[in-house]
Design an enzyme around this catalytic site. Structure first.
Site, PDB file in Angstrom:
ATOM      1  N   ASP A 110      43.286  46.132  49.517  1.00  0.00           N
ATOM      2  CA  ASP A 110      42.406  46.136  50.688  1.00  0.00           C
ATOM      3  C   ASP A 110      41.552  47.385  50.736  1.00  0.00           C
ATOM      4  O   ASP A 110      42.041  48.480  51.012  1.00  0.00           O
ATOM      5  CB  ASP A 110      43.249  46.031  51.954  1.00  0.00           C
ATOM      6  N   ASP A 316      32.309  45.557  50.836  1.00  0.00           N
ATOM      7  CA  ASP A 316      33.694  45.119  50.977  1.00  0.00           C
ATOM      8  C   ASP A 316      34.035  44.034  49.972  1.00  0.00           C
ATOM      9  O   ASP A 316      33.498  42.938  50.036  1.00  0.00           O
ATOM     10  CB  ASP A 316      33.936  44.610  52.397  1.00  0.00           C
TER      11      ASP A 316
END
Length: 434
Positions: A110, A316
């Site tokens: 992540d 991201d």
């Protein structure tokens, strides 16, 4: 998982022992690489053969809208290391090992969170997990962190939290009500052949919510001081990169994986770079997004009197779609619609707005993303995503929140993060050949 959340979602995944091991490459120059497994890959423990391709891609696209909300609520509360993270929505998984002897785990990679945490024994309240839990008593290198230490303040952010035995505690709460709570500790972490001592992580003894039994934690690849990336700067230069292979087509069940590399990696010629913008919280990798061009017609975020806000987009790897400001998205969609000039189709998943019968689209418009100091030209697979065997849709969506540069836009690009010079670089690459 968003910012996942890039980056690296990049939205950069820990704890399921299985035969699908993640191979690593350790080079003589001190860099080391590890495979990133897409959660919808056949190699992933999340892979569900009962689901159709359309269902899998639909779920992936839906996660983009959930993930895009995270940065708007990114300020941590007084008792939280990180708030408003959506669990089990990360797009990539990675294998690492914790402790001595090494305890292998698979978790969500992540780029939108910092603290790495896993489920630990003795578990007061844990979600069901197929793999054996990590028992710190069995590791010779496990050390809990005193709540008086400086690192406890870094992890707890606004105030130190102490257990009854004066150990540093962490508490991570998620926007859907799930939580992870436990002790902050240091451990040796093995990535490939590299054993890195004294890595700060969370040993979770109370974890509850909508977790899956194949998911055991998070590898935090964000930009904060407690992230794995920041801690590895003691071993290798503060640089990492990844190269994401394209999302599999409907009939593609190959076991290829993307690559994540820590340390210096030469990009060679023909790369472009843009500044990384350091804002609070440091977790997210922000760049300044200026606009998009379609066949030379440019649509800007700002203007001469009101330029683009600095750091207005997050890169991201954990978010699938690229989320554009609504005004810019509407202009880009209209320009692509005019350039393609074909009858549109409906998205069978009812997620995306501009779709075509894939075989009919032979004219692909030239789409360029404009960042501060860098122009990134898209290929067909960055512009469109296949949502069924016959239909493809524009891989972008509007947002009134912070803009996100998703992983479909990053496919077949080497994406490099230099945390020493605070720059991000892009270079078109055939990632399947690495």
């Amino acid at each position: 998982m968003a910012f996942s959340s890039t980056l690296f979602a990049i939205t950069l995944v820990i704890l399921y022992i299985c035969s699908l091991t993640t191979s690593s490459i350790v080079t003589s120059d001190g860099t080391f690489s590890i495979n990133l497994i897409h959660r919808d890959s056949i190699k992933s423990p999340f892979f569900d053969r009962s689901m159709t391709y359309s269902q899998r891609i639909g779920n992936t696209l839906q996660r983009s809208f959930i993930n895009s909300k995270r940065a708007m609520n990114a300020n941590p509360g007084p008792n939280n290391f990180q708030t408003d993270i959506i669990p089990a929505h990360g797009e990539f998984l990675m294998n690492i090992s914790i402790g001595n002897p090494p305890h292998e785990v698979m978790a969500i990679a992540d780029s939108g969170s910092d603290l790495t945490w896993i489920q630990c024994e003795p578990c007061i309240k844990c979600y069901q997990q197929k793999a054996k839990l990590f028992n710190p008593k069995n590791s010779s290198t496990y050390k809990s962190i005193p709540c008086e230490s400086k690192i406890c303040l870094v992890v707890s952010q606004l105030e130190k939290r102490c257990s009854r035995t004066k150990e540093c505690r962490y508490s991570t709460s998620y926007s859907d009500g799930t939580v992870s709570d436990g002790i902050v500790a240091s451990e040796s972490v093995t990535i490939g052949d590299k054993v890195v001592p004294n890595i700060i992580f969370g040993c979770g003894f109370h974890n509850d919510g909508s977790f899956r039994d194949t998911w055991g934690g998070v590898v935090g690849l964000g930009g904060g001081d407690a992230s794995l990336v920041s801690q590895l700067m003691a071993l290798v230069p503060g640089k990492f990169s990844y190269c994401l292979i394209p999302f599999p087509e409907p009939d593609d069940l190959s076991e290829k994986s993307s690559k994540l590399t820590f340390g210096i990696q030469e990009f060679g010629p023909s790369f472009v770079s843009t500044p990384l913008v350091l804002l609070t919280p440091k977790t997210y990798y922000r760049v300044t997004f200026e606009g998009v061009s379609v066949n030379g017609q440019r649509f800007n975020v700002g203007n001469e009197s009101n330029p683009s806000p600095i750091g207005n987009m997050i890169v991201d790897s954990g978010t699938t779609l690229t989320m554009l400001p609504t005004k810019v998205y509407n202009e880009v969609e209209a320009a692509i619609r005019n350039a393609v000039n074909l009858r549109t189709m409906k998205d069978p998943q009812k997620v995306l707005k501009l779709c075509y019968r894939a075989t009919k689209v032979t004219k692909i418009p030239k789409v360029v993303m404009h960042f501060d100091g860098a122009d990134v030209e898209f290929t067909r697979q960055n512009i469109f995503v296949t949502v069924s065997k016959h239909i493809m849709c524009l891989a972008m969506a509007p947002t009134d929140d912070l803009a996100v540069y998703g992983n479909l836009a990053q496919q077949n690009f080497m994406v490099g993060y230099d945390l020493e010079k605070n720059t991000m670089s892009f270079k078109q690459t055939d990632c399947e050949k690495l």
